[in-house]
Design an enzyme around this catalytic site. Sequence first.
Site, PDB file in Angstrom:
ATOM      1  CG  ASP A 165      -1.821   1.176   1.289  1.00 26.40           C
ATOM      2  OD1 ASP A 165      -1.406   2.285   0.875  1.00 26.40           O
ATOM      3  OD2 ASP A 165      -2.975   1.023   1.716  1.00 26.40           O
ATOM      4  CG  HIS A 166       1.636   4.130  -3.277  1.00 24.36           C
ATOM      5  ND1 HIS A 166       0.369   3.819  -3.687  1.00 24.36           N
ATOM      6  CD2 HIS A 166       1.759   5.471  -3.474  1.00 24.36           C
ATOM      7  CE1 HIS A 166      -0.227   4.919  -4.121  1.00 24.36           C
ATOM      8  NE2 HIS A 166       0.601   5.934  -4.008  1.00 24.36           N
ATOM      9  CG  HIS A 213      -4.037   4.659  -0.679  1.00 21.81           C
ATOM     10  ND1 HIS A 213      -3.184   3.591  -0.656  1.00 21.81           N
ATOM     11  CD2 HIS A 213      -4.219   4.942  -1.996  1.00 21.81           C
ATOM     12  CE1 HIS A 213      -2.854   3.239  -1.901  1.00 21.81           C
ATOM     13  NE2 HIS A 213      -3.485   4.053  -2.727  1.00 21.81           N
TER      14      HIS A 213
HETATM   15  C1  BG6 Z   1      -3.392   4.443  -6.301  1.00 23.98           C
HETATM   16  C2  BG6 Z   1      -4.761   4.539  -6.935  1.00 23.98           C
HETATM   17  O1  BG6 Z   1      -3.381   3.454  -5.318  1.00 23.98           O
HETATM   18  O2  BG6 Z   1      -3.057   5.701  -5.707  1.00 23.98           O
HETATM   19  C3  BG6 Z   1      -4.788   5.651  -7.948  1.00 23.98           C
HETATM   20  O3  BG6 Z   1      -5.070   3.293  -7.545  1.00 23.98           O
HETATM   21  C4  BG6 Z   1      -4.330   6.959  -7.356  1.00 23.98           C
HETATM   22  O4  BG6 Z   1      -6.107   5.797  -8.497  1.00 23.98           O
HETATM   23  C5  BG6 Z   1      -3.001   6.783  -6.635  1.00 23.98           C
HETATM   24  O5  BG6 Z   1      -4.201   7.916  -8.399  1.00 23.98           O
HETATM   25  C6  BG6 Z   1      -2.632   8.042  -5.862  1.00 23.98           C
HETATM   26  O6  BG6 Z   1      -1.331   7.929  -5.376  1.00 23.98           O
HETATM   27  P1  BG6 Z   1      -0.446   9.220  -5.085  1.00 23.98           P
HETATM   28  O7  BG6 Z   1       0.792   8.686  -4.467  1.00 23.98           O
HETATM   29  O8  BG6 Z   1      -0.232   9.906  -6.391  1.00 23.98           O
HETATM   30  O9  BG6 Z   1      -1.250  10.079  -4.138  1.00 23.98           O
END
Ligand code: BG6
Length: 469
Positions: A168-169, A231
Amino acid sequence: MLQFYLFGATGDLSLKKIFPALFALYEQRLMGESFEIICISRREFLQEDFHKYLEEHIIGIEKKIKWTSFLKHLHYQKMTFENVLGYEDMAKTYDIDKGTVRLFYLAAAPEYFKTIVANLSQSEILEMNNKDHRLLIEKPFGKNLESAIQITRHLEKYLAEFQIFRVDHYLGKEMIQNIMLFRFSNGLFEAGWNKDYIDHVQITVAESIGVFERTGYYDKTGAVRDMIQSHLLQILALLTMTPKNERSQSDICDGKVEVLKHLQFDDVYKDIVLGQYSKSDNSVSYRDEQGVHPQSKTETYAALKIKVDLPRWKDVDFYLRTGKRLQEKHSDIVIVYKKPSGKIGQDAEPNVLKIQIYPQEGMTLKFNMKEPETTKELTTREMTFCQTCIEGYKRPKAYETLIYEAIQGNHDLYARWDEVKYEWTFVEKILSQCVELRKELEFYSAGGKGPIEADNLLLKDGRQWLSDK
Ligand code: BG6
């Protein structure tokens, strides 16, 4: 020795996030002395053509002298994920001693997870219970609870839970990692981190981009499954958990699970807003995006009010919102404190702690003081710390941090299966109620602030969004 097997090596995620992260780790000498990256995809490429393809398609990194030496560690393996012979071929080609750390990164669609893992196991590249053989899987972990359970049951046949790293980045982002450290290292804040002091919490993750070429995935998914399920609920869990020992990874996961099991959502009519962007001067409507069904009811925006039904958080409201094609990309967490009970406190503004995640990383704290040259008047002041303003500060990229931790065998920034399970359980409950009670979509202008109903969600509680944008 490290072997990094990248499935889906020519895909979007690999080009945008994984190769740049691997290269950055290499530049910082964090990939170890000896490593190879096996790049797996069905496309027909010779090794040199693949290098050229990366050269042209990876953007945002400086491909100077180090890039050329980095490429020497990349080996292209053409194969389809279904074909077990390809895996056997790979097993022969990369057969090396037992102590090698093998990371299998599935940057592929979830429907391939089962096949890839079964084939890796059959060809003995991946061994069950071997702590040096680690599987990294990207969200979405399934498209609902049922499919997430199925994937997990399947993975469990070939791997122990300690071999699985669920990406979950958001957990790799600096300020999200900071929640834990900040909470538990500051007595001042930790003492009041509960229902007696906190009135409500707001979590905002706003995006300015649309869905681009991901419409096939997104139109079946929507904002609740795409963003809230992972997230935003992870952020909420980190904010509210009470781990027995905050240095122990399993206690942290247990603490998060306890929160996720006790999420409470009351009223589909009052407590959730689902929106979809409509046409504006600068943008087409969601329904007009290529690949989207012209009558699509998929939400590109969601705002909701929930509670954590645990004594520590009794009656505290948590507002979460996220959406695409909004005015600006920004994310933050706003913690609004209760007013003090004395007479002076009643006239004061509440203390507000804001944790800024993007674009700026930092914190601000609002507090009250005497207005100069008066004897009794109050005024509100702000203390600000801006991390991104520190000279020389280089914001670490989430994927760099996450991959590095997985190389080290460290699970701290990864989600455990039961966390994911309770995230799905909660969002499915809400979504099925929305379907049953025919929750209407609210339309908002692309590039705007989101649906007005999301403001009303707070207004009717006498509150407003205090996020920066
Ligand atoms: C991803 C979603 O997990 O996170 C995307 O699938 C989203 O839809 C993205 O755009 C957002 O990540 P960040 O790091 O750009 O806020």
